[in-house]
Design an enzyme around this catalytic site. Structure first.
Site, PDB file in Angstrom:
ATOM      1  N   THR A  45       0.905  -1.175   0.074  1.00  0.00           N
ATOM      2  CA  THR A  45      -0.129   0.025  -0.081  1.00  0.00           C
ATOM      3  C   THR A  45       1.005   1.090  -0.061  1.00  0.00           C
ATOM      4  O   THR A  45       0.278   2.412  -0.455  1.00  0.00           O
ATOM      5  CB  THR A  45      -1.028   0.181   1.165  1.00  0.00           C
ATOM      6  N   ASP A  46       2.132   1.268   0.321  1.00  0.00           N
ATOM      7  CA  ASP A  46       2.816   2.508   0.655  1.00  0.00           C
ATOM      8  C   ASP A  46       3.144   3.200  -0.556  1.00  0.00           C
ATOM      9  O   ASP A  46       2.904   4.409  -0.722  1.00  0.00           O
ATOM     10  CB  ASP A  46       4.223   2.019   1.421  1.00  0.00           C
ATOM     11  N   GLY A 130      16.876 -11.169   2.788  1.00  0.00           N
ATOM     12  CA  GLY A 130      15.992 -11.890   1.586  1.00  0.00           C
ATOM     13  C   GLY A 130      14.714 -12.464   2.389  1.00  0.00           C
ATOM     14  O   GLY A 130      13.965 -13.170   2.038  1.00  0.00           O
ATOM     15  N   GLY A 132      12.480 -10.437   3.768  1.00  0.00           N
ATOM     16  CA  GLY A 132      11.370  -9.441   3.760  1.00  0.00           C
ATOM     17  C   GLY A 132      11.412  -8.634   5.076  1.00  0.00           C
ATOM     18  O   GLY A 132      10.231  -8.149   5.451  1.00  0.00           O
ATOM     19  N   SER A 135      16.443  -5.655   5.635  1.00  0.00           N
ATOM     20  CA  SER A 135      17.903  -5.516   5.916  1.00  0.00           C
ATOM     21  C   SER A 135      18.482  -4.439   5.258  1.00  0.00           C
ATOM     22  O   SER A 135      19.325  -3.506   5.774  1.00  0.00           O
ATOM     23  CB  SER A 135      18.649  -6.774   5.635  1.00  0.00           C
ATOM     24  N   ASP A 180       9.684   0.905   4.622  1.00  0.00           N
ATOM     25  CA  ASP A 180      10.714   0.103   5.409  1.00  0.00           C
ATOM     26  C   ASP A 180      11.815   1.073   6.019  1.00  0.00           C
ATOM     27  O   ASP A 180      11.933   0.964   7.344  1.00  0.00           O
ATOM     28  CB  ASP A 180      11.612  -0.662   4.437  1.00  0.00           C
ATOM     29  N   TYR A 230       7.815  -6.777  -8.542  1.00  0.00           N
ATOM     30  CA  TYR A 230       7.466  -5.559  -7.662  1.00  0.00           C
ATOM     31  C   TYR A 230       7.211  -4.288  -8.568  1.00  0.00           C
ATOM     32  O   TYR A 230       6.241  -3.609  -8.478  1.00  0.00           O
ATOM     33  CB  TYR A 230       8.500  -5.506  -6.627  1.00  0.00           C
TER      34      TYR A 230
END
Ligand code: GLA
Length: 397
Positions: A45-46, A130, A132, A135, A180, A230
């Protein structure tokens, strides 16, 4: 800090000393921590200007860093035991892909008209890659926060978060949204953050952890589709917006639409774009409803929303994979699990599970066995705690 955090921080400090100890510039190094994140609800949603509900957790990246008197940058990646050295103004892309994040940050500093000198740093941590758990965002926020302190750049937290996202978009080349970096930068102990990605207004909601534990199950798979799909999802959402704009020029993003409006333009959108937009508008509403449940202390209903999100990601947004679906399916008939779903960008990584405290041992045992029987992979399970966001830490000598 938790004991795990403390020992990881100490490990990075020791490695810094081992690597740079006999260097005369190494005297006054400082230590910084930036956490990985979970996301309770509000997935993909971001970048549609919607809502997200992330939190920063007790798995983090640490930088031990000190300025140098010359223009050299020496980056020592502790966990890989690799080092990359360059002149601070040399932003060319090196063979070491792991250095892209740091170079991207330096590029942003220059793009914002700021300046830094050389520095040396050892960095590493325990955010599984990896998985999610972001990192890379943790790495970016940690370095920029550290450089801001070390070189007195005068940046506030918002700027650090936005510049870190831009480093990812522009240097690393991943068109991620802001969730993130925001979660890593603005995390708060025992609270989730509802972030409105359109206005960047945010609110903390205490997340009650007395009866339940948040457990991440790491599929250990990272399908190669992840970054290309993505970017494709972003484009599909934009296509949906352009269909709506023909009759509703005021709509700037899917945040400005509703599920009912999407139904009206179903045929014009075509099946794929329609399903992406349906999921997205429903998910944006779902975050709001889930937050109401949280405020009311109704975690059972909150958990049901997590399952709905997974359904949408699996069938409509199509960013899940067999391993993730399998892990979520295993929880359906487990009375100790009140919510489960895939987390993050998808095509691998972790599921996030809301599990009753007394059932957590049995839950993990069952999940590990089922996953091994099906995929012959040992399933790591992480019981995460919600911690503060990016910060400087001072350890006793
Ligand atoms: C990745 C991106 C985030 C967000 C999530 C999906 O983690 O970096 O910006 O889009 O996927 O919610």
């Amino acid at each position: 800090m938790t004991s795990t955090e403390l020992s990881t921080a100490e490990r990075i400090r020791e490695k810094y000393i081992a690597h740079f100890g006999d260097n005369t510039d190494a005297k006054d190094f400082r230590l910084f921590r930036s956490p990985g994140r979970i996301n309770l609800i509000g997935e993909h949603t971001d970048y549609n200007n919607g809502f997200v509900l992330p939190a920063s957790v007790d798995k983090a990246v640490y930088f031990a860093i000190s300025p140098r008197t010359d223009n050299q940058v020496i980056l020592h990646a502790v966990d890989l035991n690799e080092t990359y050295t360059f002149q601070v103004e040399d932003l060319s892309k090196p063979d070491q892909k792991w250095a892209y994040f740091q170079l991207g940050i330096i590029e942003q500093i220059y793009k914002n008209g700021l300046n830094i000198g050389g520095f040396q740093a050892a960095f590493g941590g325990d955010v599984p890659q990896g998985a999610g758990m972001s990192s890379s965002a943790a790495l970016e926020c940690c370095l920029l926060f550290a450089l801001n302190e070390v070189f007195n750049l005068g940046l506030d937290r918002f700027s650090i978060v936005k510049m870190s996202q831009k480093a990812e978009n522009e240097y690393v080349g991943v068109q991620c949204g802001i969730m993130d970096q925001f979660a890593s930068g603005f995390g708060k102990k025992e609270a989730v953050i509802r972030l409105d990605c359109r206005s960047l207004e945010y609110e903390y909601f205490p997340f009650p952890m007395d009866e339940y534990i948040l457990v991440l199950c790491n599929t250990l798979v990272e399908h190669s589709l992840a970054s290309s799909e993505y970017n494709t999802r972003r484009l599909e959402c934009e296509k949906g917006v352009s269909v709506l704009q023909k009759n509703h020029p005021e709509i700037k993003s899917l945040r400005d639409a509703t599920p009912a409006l999407i139904e009206t333009y179903k045929d014009e959108m075509g099946d794929v774009v329609y399903r992406r937009c349906k999921y997205m508008t429903e998910e944006i509403e779902r975050v709001q409803v889930a937050c109401d449940f949280l405020t009311a202390g109704d975690l059972i209903s909150f958990g049901k929303k997590m399952y709905e999100t997974h359904q949408g990601l699996q069938h409509e947004y199509e960013v899940s994979c067999d391993e993730l679906d399998f892990l979520v399916d295993q929880t359906f008939d487990d009375p100790s699990v009140i919510g489960a779903r895939m987390m993050g960008g998808g095509f691998g990584g972790c599921t996030i599970n809301l599990v009753k405290k007394e059932g957590v041992e049995a839950f993990e045992t069952k999940m590990k066995k089922a996953y091994y029987d099906k995929f012959q992979i040992e399933l790591p399970c992480y019981r995460v705690q919600i911690t503060d966001g990016t910060e400087e830490i001072v350890l006793n000598a």
